[in-house]
Scaffold this active site. Structure first.
Site, PDB file in Angstrom:
ATOM      1  N   ASN A  43       0.822  -1.209   0.000  1.00 45.33           N
ATOM      2  CA  ASN A  43       0.000   0.000   0.000  1.00 45.33           C
ATOM      3  C   ASN A  43       0.857   1.261   0.000  1.00 45.33           C
ATOM      4  O   ASN A  43       0.547   2.241  -0.690  1.00 45.33           O
ATOM      5  CB  ASN A  43      -0.929   0.005   1.212  1.00 45.33           C
ATOM      6  N   GLY A 226      -5.426   8.370  14.521  1.00 40.77           N
ATOM      7  CA  GLY A 226      -6.657   8.359  13.747  1.00 40.77           C
ATOM      8  C   GLY A 226      -7.172   9.746  13.418  1.00 40.77           C
ATOM      9  O   GLY A 226      -6.417  10.625  12.984  1.00 40.77           O
ATOM     10  N   ASP A 256      -1.126   3.320   6.178  1.00 41.89           N
ATOM     11  CA  ASP A 256      -0.152   3.131   5.101  1.00 41.89           C
ATOM     12  C   ASP A 256       0.014   4.416   4.292  1.00 41.89           C
ATOM     13  O   ASP A 256       1.128   4.767   3.880  1.00 41.89           O
ATOM     14  CB  ASP A 256      -0.597   1.995   4.176  1.00 41.89           C
ATOM     15  N   GLY A 291     -13.442   1.301   0.052  1.00 46.95           N
ATOM     16  CA  GLY A 291     -12.674   0.060   0.024  1.00 46.95           C
ATOM     17  C   GLY A 291     -11.215   0.298   0.321  1.00 46.95           C
ATOM     18  O   GLY A 291     -10.860   0.894   1.337  1.00 46.95           O
TER      19      GLY A 291
END
Length: 309
Positions: A43, A226, A256, A291
């Site tokens: 990623n 986060g 990532d 996704g």
């Protein structure tokens, strides 16, 4: 030669789909799936390539899914550098519940790695690390990875003059800090586990990071928090970085994307403070994609203007 090498020891094919409502015991009809190459280092490589960086993803790959993983990377225009293993590369499933907007992530275990495959990977890395400025090892460690692997990787990074960035958890993070790396990017939970505590407050996290830096475990500790941003700790710096406020679509790959943003900014010559701020912008930008879409450069640059220390 490539200025950035990424290492993924337990890659996966990420399958993203959705259902009208997640219910037990019923046959659930899924939307058309999307397939993407996945795993931490892969990623990171995908984001750096998307930004225009020259990056080589090195990864373990086996079986039909391993071949498909390589094909998916090549389809995105990335160079590929697989190390073949006997086990089958895993698949992960990301399912969105359309009835409530929640996302469910089903992460399968990967294959065990043999001693010979450990040696083959290190031998392979010895041929591609020359000329690299940054080596990023990211993702979880599969069964069978030799406990001495990180020591040998750190030694190789010193030999070739590379800065080693480690985005690992559990034993992998512990091994990285014992061997001594350039940068680690734990989240609060991973840092708490490393400190052998259930949870850490912000002040405790800073103190823990300072102990790691003082002990030579890492020169830089970038703690991802986060939606609230990140903490940056070095021997000279202690900085709280606030993330832009946005409504997340998916958090897959946000960490990532943050690592990729940090490395990208450092490659451009930015200060560590500016690099972590750009990393936070990249992590936030990744939450806009469905996704495993990861972040887009234009979104990251737009968010960067609003990221404040």
């Amino acid at each position: 030669m490539h200025p950035v090498i990424t290492i993924t020891l337990n890659p996966a094919i990420d399958i993203s789909t959705s259902v009208e409502a997640l219910q037990p015991d019923k046959k659930l009809r899924c939307a058309e799936p999307e397939f993407a190459p996945g795993g931490g280092g892969i990623n990171v490589a995908r984001v750096l390539h998307r930004f225009g960086g020259d990056v080589l993803p090195v990864y373990l790959a086996g079986g039909a899914t391993g071949k498909k993983l390589t094909a998916l990377l090549a389809a995105e225009g990335l160079a590929t550098s697989p190390v073949e293993i006997s086990g089958e590369t895993r698949e992960n499933m990301h399912v969105s519940d359309n009835s409530n907007g929640r996302q469910y992530r089903f992460v399968l275990p990967g294959p065990a790695i043999s001693f010979a495959e450990n040696l083959a990977l290190l031998e392979h890395l010895s041929h591609v690390m020359e000329g690299a400025q940054y080596v990023v090892i990211s993702g979880n460690l599969p069964k069978g990875v030799n406990p001495e692997f990180m020591d040998k990787l750190v030694s190789m990074a010193h030999i070739y003059g590379c800065r080693l960035v480690a985005d690992l958890s559990g034993d992998g993070l512990r091994q990285a800090t014992m061997a001594g790396v350039f940068l680690i990017k734990p989240n609060l939970g991973e840092l708490a586990s490393l400190a052998e505590k259930e949870v850490l407050s912000e002040s405790e996290a800073i103190a823990s990071a300072r102990r790691i830096v003082s002990a030579g475990g890492a020169s830089v500790v970038a703690i991802s928090m986060g939606a609230t941003g990140a903490l940056l700790v070095t021997a000279e710096l202690e900085e709280r970085i606030l993330a832009p406020v946005t409504r997340p679509v998916s958090t897959v790959g946000a960490g990532d994307s943050m690592v990729a943003g940090i490395v990208w900014a450092l490659m451009k010559g930015d200060t560590m403070s500016a690099a972590v701020r750009f990393g936070v912008a990249c992590g936030t930008a990744a939450t806009l994609s469905e996704g495993t879409g990861l972040c887009q450069k234009q979104d990251a640059e737009r968010f960067y203007a609003s990221v404040q220390p």
